[in-house]
Design a protein around this motif. Structure first.
Motif, short mmCIF file in Angstrom:
data_model
loop_
_atom_site.label_atom_id
_atom_site.label_comp_id
_atom_site.label_asym_id
_atom_site.label_seq_id
_atom_site.Cartn_x
_atom_site.Cartn_y
_atom_site.Cartn_z
N PRO A 211 4.84 5.82 9.58
CA PRO A 211 5.41 5.33 8.59
C PRO A 211 5.09 3.73 8.24
CG PRO A 211 6.90 5.34 10.30
CD PRO A 211 5.60 6.11 10.83
N GLN A 212 5.44 3.41 7.25
CA GLN A 212 5.13 1.95 6.91
C GLN A 212 6.37 1.05 7.10
OE1 GLN A 212 4.88 4.13 3.48
NE2 GLN A 212 3.24 4.91 5.06
N LYS A 213 6.34 -0.13 7.83
CA LYS A 213 7.22 -0.78 8.21
C LYS A 213 6.99 -2.42 7.58
CE LYS A 213 5.17 -0.96 12.90
NZ LYS A 213 4.31 0.21 12.87
N GLU A 214 7.53 -3.36 8.29
CA GLU A 214 7.40 -4.67 7.80
C GLU A 214 6.11 -5.31 7.93
OE1 GLU A 214 11.57 -3.71 8.01
OE2 GLU A 214 9.99 -3.63 9.43
N THR A 215 5.34 -4.87 9.17
CA THR A 215 4.19 -5.31 9.49
C THR A 215 2.80 -4.65 9.21
OG1 THR A 215 4.39 -4.07 11.36
CG2 THR A 215 5.28 -6.42 11.50
N THR A 216 3.05 -3.66 8.23
CA THR A 216 2.10 -2.69 7.85
C THR A 216 1.28 -3.23 6.86
OG1 THR A 216 3.37 -0.69 8.14
CG2 THR A 216 1.51 -0.42 6.73
N PRO A 217 0.09 -3.36 6.76
CA PRO A 217 -0.57 -4.25 5.84
C PRO A 217 -0.62 -3.59 4.39
CG PRO A 217 -2.08 -4.09 7.81
CD PRO A 217 -1.00 -3.10 8.02
N PHE A 218 -0.78 -4.16 3.37
CA PHE A 218 -0.73 -3.96 1.92
C PHE A 218 -2.05 -3.49 1.54
CE2 PHE A 218 2.91 -7.38 1.87
CZ PHE A 218 3.88 -6.56 1.94
N TYR A 219 -2.11 -2.42 0.69
CA TYR A 219 -3.37 -1.93 0.08
C TYR A 219 -2.82 -1.34 -1.20
CZ TYR A 219 -7.89 0.23 -0.10
OH TYR A 219 -9.05 0.72 -0.39
N PRO A 220 -2.45 -2.21 -2.26
CA PRO A 220 -1.85 -1.57 -3.46
C PRO A 220 -2.92 -1.07 -4.46
CG PRO A 220 -2.31 -4.07 -3.74
CD PRO A 220 -2.49 -3.70 -2.31
N ARG A 221 -2.21 0.03 -4.93
CA ARG A 221 -3.42 1.06 -5.87
C ARG A 221 -2.72 1.04 -7.46
NH1 ARG A 221 -7.28 4.19 -4.62
NH2 ARG A 221 -6.30 6.05 -4.86
N SER A 222 -2.31 -0.16 -7.81
CA SER A 222 -2.09 -0.21 -9.32
C SER A 222 -1.87 -1.71 -9.57
CB SER A 222 -0.62 0.48 -9.73
OG SER A 222 0.64 -0.10 -9.23
N PRO A 223 -2.01 -2.11 -10.82
CA PRO A 223 -1.58 -3.56 -11.32
C PRO A 223 -0.22 -3.64 -10.71
CG PRO A 223 -2.84 -2.55 -13.05
CD PRO A 223 -2.38 -1.36 -11.97
N TYR A 224 0.70 -2.91 -10.97
CA TYR A 224 1.99 -3.24 -10.66
C TYR A 224 2.19 -3.54 -9.07
CZ TYR A 224 6.92 -2.19 -9.19
OH TYR A 224 8.16 -2.28 -8.66
N GLY A 225 1.44 -2.83 -8.14
CA GLY A 225 1.37 -3.11 -6.86
C GLY A 225 1.08 -4.26 -6.38
N VAL A 226 -0.27 -4.72 -7.09
CA VAL A 226 -0.96 -5.80 -6.87
C VAL A 226 0.15 -7.08 -7.42
CG1 VAL A 226 -2.61 -7.34 -7.61
CG2 VAL A 226 -3.33 -4.98 -7.19
N ALA A 227 0.76 -6.87 -8.50
CA ALA A 227 1.69 -8.04 -8.71
C ALA A 227 2.77 -8.00 -7.82
CB ALA A 227 2.13 -7.63 -10.18
N LYS A 228 3.35 -6.97 -7.40
CA LYS A 228 4.57 -7.02 -6.33
C LYS A 228 4.00 -7.82 -5.03
CE LYS A 228 8.44 -5.34 -8.07
NZ LYS A 228 9.41 -6.17 -8.28
N VAL A 229 2.80 -7.60 -4.70
CA VAL A 229 2.12 -8.16 -3.23
C VAL A 229 2.30 -9.46 -3.85
CG1 VAL A 229 0.03 -8.57 -1.98
CG2 VAL A 229 0.83 -6.43 -2.63
N TYR A 230 1.85 -10.24 -4.94
CA TYR A 230 1.95 -11.56 -5.19
C TYR A 230 3.37 -12.00 -5.03
CZ TYR A 230 1.62 -16.23 -7.74
OH TYR A 230 1.90 -17.43 -7.91
N GLY A 231 4.23 -11.34 -6.04
CA GLY A 231 5.64 -11.88 -5.63
C GLY A 231 6.11 -11.91 -4.26
N HIS A 232 5.87 -10.97 -3.39
CA HIS A 232 6.11 -10.78 -1.86
C HIS A 232 5.71 -12.22 -1.21
CE1 HIS A 232 7.49 -9.01 1.72
NE2 HIS A 232 6.31 -9.39 2.21
N TRP A 233 4.48 -12.50 -1.22
CA TRP A 233 3.70 -13.43 -0.62
C TRP A 233 4.08 -14.85 -1.07
CZ3 TRP A 233 2.98 -13.07 4.06
CH2 TRP A 233 2.16 -11.78 4.64
N ILE A 234 4.40 -15.12 -2.38
CA ILE A 234 4.97 -16.20 -2.89
C ILE A 234 6.31 -16.49 -2.28
CG2 ILE A 234 5.96 -15.83 -5.07
CD1 ILE A 234 3.58 -18.57 -4.33
N THR A 235 7.04 -15.27 -2.05
CA THR A 235 8.40 -15.54 -1.77
C THR A 235 8.56 -16.35 -0.04
OG1 THR A 235 9.41 -14.05 -2.95
CG2 THR A 235 10.56 -14.56 -1.12
N VAL A 236 7.57 -15.71 0.75
CA VAL A 236 7.12 -15.92 2.11
C VAL A 236 6.83 -17.49 2.06
CG1 VAL A 236 5.90 -15.59 4.02
CG2 VAL A 236 6.71 -13.68 2.95
#
Length: 326
Positions: free
Chosen positions: A134-159
Motif C-alpha cells: 500500500p501507499q504510505k507517507e514515504t511512498t514516492p509520487f507519480y501523478p497521472r493527471s494534471p490534477y495529481g501534478v497540481a496536488k503534488v505542488y500543493g503538497h510540497w509547497i506546504t512542506v
C-alpha cells in the motif's frame, strides 16, 4: 472560542468539517468566491452559523483580507478544482486553482497570522502509477493527471513553508472519500444516482468507463475528523488517511445495484468516452501512522457508505418524481 477559516466550505469535505468544528464550539469562517448564483446546498442547514468572508484562491490580496477578517487559529485549505477528469481539458485552470492557490493561502497566513495552524488537502492521486502497495507517507509520487501534478505542488509547497518559515503546516493525503454530498460527476455518486434513477423508472441504463480501476473508498464524515486531529498535535506532520481496503468500480456497481434488488449487468453500458487518457489502476492506503499518532479510526465501512449514498439518492429522486407527476 477557537476560530477556524475553511476554504471550500460549501463542498463535501468543507460542509462536514464545518459541522464538526461547530459541534466543538468553534467560530467557523467560511470563505467563498463571489458568484451571481451561490450554491449553499451542502451547508444550508448550518449556513446561518457560519461567518462568511469573500475570497478568491487566485487573488492574494483577497486571501490576505479573508485571513485578516477571520483572525483564525486554524486554516483548512480544502478548495480546489477537484474533478480529476476535468483536469485534462482544463490543465492551466487546474494548475492555477489547485496548485498555485496553495502558495497564495500559505503566503496570506504567513503575512497576517503566522501562528495559525494550516491544513492542506493533499490527495492519493499524487501516487498515480504507484511504485509500492500500500501507499504510505514515504511512498514516492507519480501523478497521472494534471490534477495529481497540481496536488503534488500543493503538497510540497506546504512542506516548504513548514521548513522555511517554521509554520505549523501539514497535509492530509486523503484517499477517495465519498458521501451523499459528493458531486454528481464523481463515479461513486454517478453510480448511486444512476441506480436510484433506474430503480425509480427515471432511466434505463448507466454508462461508465473503466470498471477494473481499484480505489480505497471511505466516508468523508470520518475523514474530516482526521483533518481536525492533525491540527491538535504539538508538531506538524503529514498523514495518509484511508481505509486500508481496495474495491473495484465493478464492486461498487454490484453493491449499489444489489441493494435495490437489481442485476447490474442488465443496465451498465461501457462507454469509451469515460476512460481517462492516463488511468490510475490501483490506490490502497496505509493509514497506520494516523491510527497510531492521531488515534483516528473509521466508523463507516464500504458497504455502509454505498448504501447510505443510494438511500440518499432514492429519497431525493423519489421526491422529484412525486413533484413532476403532480
Amino acid at each position: 472560542m477557537k476560530k477556524a477559516l475553511i476554504t471550500g466550505v460549501t463542498g463535501q469535505d468543507g460542509s462536514y468539517l464545518a459541522e464538526l468544528l461547530l459541534s466543538k464550539g468553534y467560530k467557523v469562517y467560511g470563505m467563498r468566491r463571489r458568484t451571481s448564483t451561490p450554491n449553499f446546498e451542502n451547508v444550508e442547514h448550518i449556513k446561518d452559523q457560519i461567518e462568511w468572508v469573500s475570497g478568491d484562491l487566485t487573488d492574494l490580496a483577497s486571501l490576505i483580507e479573508a485571513v485578516r477578517l477571520s483572525d483564525p487559529d486554524e486554516v483548512y485549505n480544502l478548495a480546489a478544482q477537484s474533478f480529476v477528469a476535468a483536469s485534462w481539458p482544463q490543465p492551466l485552470a487546474t494548475g492555477q486553482i489547485t496548485a498555485l492557490s496553495v502558495t497564495n493561502m500559505l503566503e496570506a497566513v504567513r503575512l497576517v497570522k503566522p501562528s495559525a495552524k494550516f491544513y492542506q488537502a493533499s490527495s492519493s492521486e499524487m501516487f498515480g502509477r504507484v511504485v509500492e502497495t500500500p501507499q504510505k507517507e514515504t511512498t514516492p509520487f507519480y501523478p497521472r493527471s494534471p490534477y495529481g501534478v497540481a496536488k503534488v505542488y500543493g503538497h510540497w509547497i506546504t512542506v516548504n513553508y513548514r521548513e522555511s518559515y517554521d509554520m505549523f503546516a501539514c497535509s492530509g493525503i486523503l484517499f477517495n472519500h465519498e458521501s451523499p454530498r459528493r458531486g454528481i460527476e464523481f463515479v461513486t455518486r454517478k453510480v448511486t444516482d444512476g441506480v436510484a434513477r433506474i430503480k425509480l423508472g427515471l432511466a434505463t441504463e448507466l454508462r461508465l468507463g473503466n470498471l477494473d480501476a481499484k480505489r480505497d473508498w471511505g466516508f468523508a464524515g470520518d475523514y474530516v475528523k482526521a483533518m481536525w486531529l492533525m491540527l491538535q498535535q504539538d508538531q506538524p506532520d503529514d498523514f495518509v488517511i484511508s481505509t486500508g481496503e481496495t474495491h473495484t468500480v465493478e464492486e461498487l456497481v454490484k453493491v449499489a445495484f444489489e441493494y435495490v434488488g437489481l442485476d447490474w449487468k442488465n443496465y451498465v453500458v461501457l462507454d469509451e468516452k469515460y476512460v481517462r487518457p492516463a488511468e490510475v489502476d490501483l490506490l490502497l492506503g496505509d493509514c497506520s501512522k494516523a491510527k497510531q499518532v492521531l488515534g483516528w479510526d473509521l466508523e463507516v465501512d464500504f458497504e455502509q457508505l454505498v448504501h447510505m449514498m443510494v438511500d440518499s439518492d432514492m429519497k431525493r429522486l423519489s421526491q422529484y418524481k412525486e413533484m413532476v407527476s403532480i
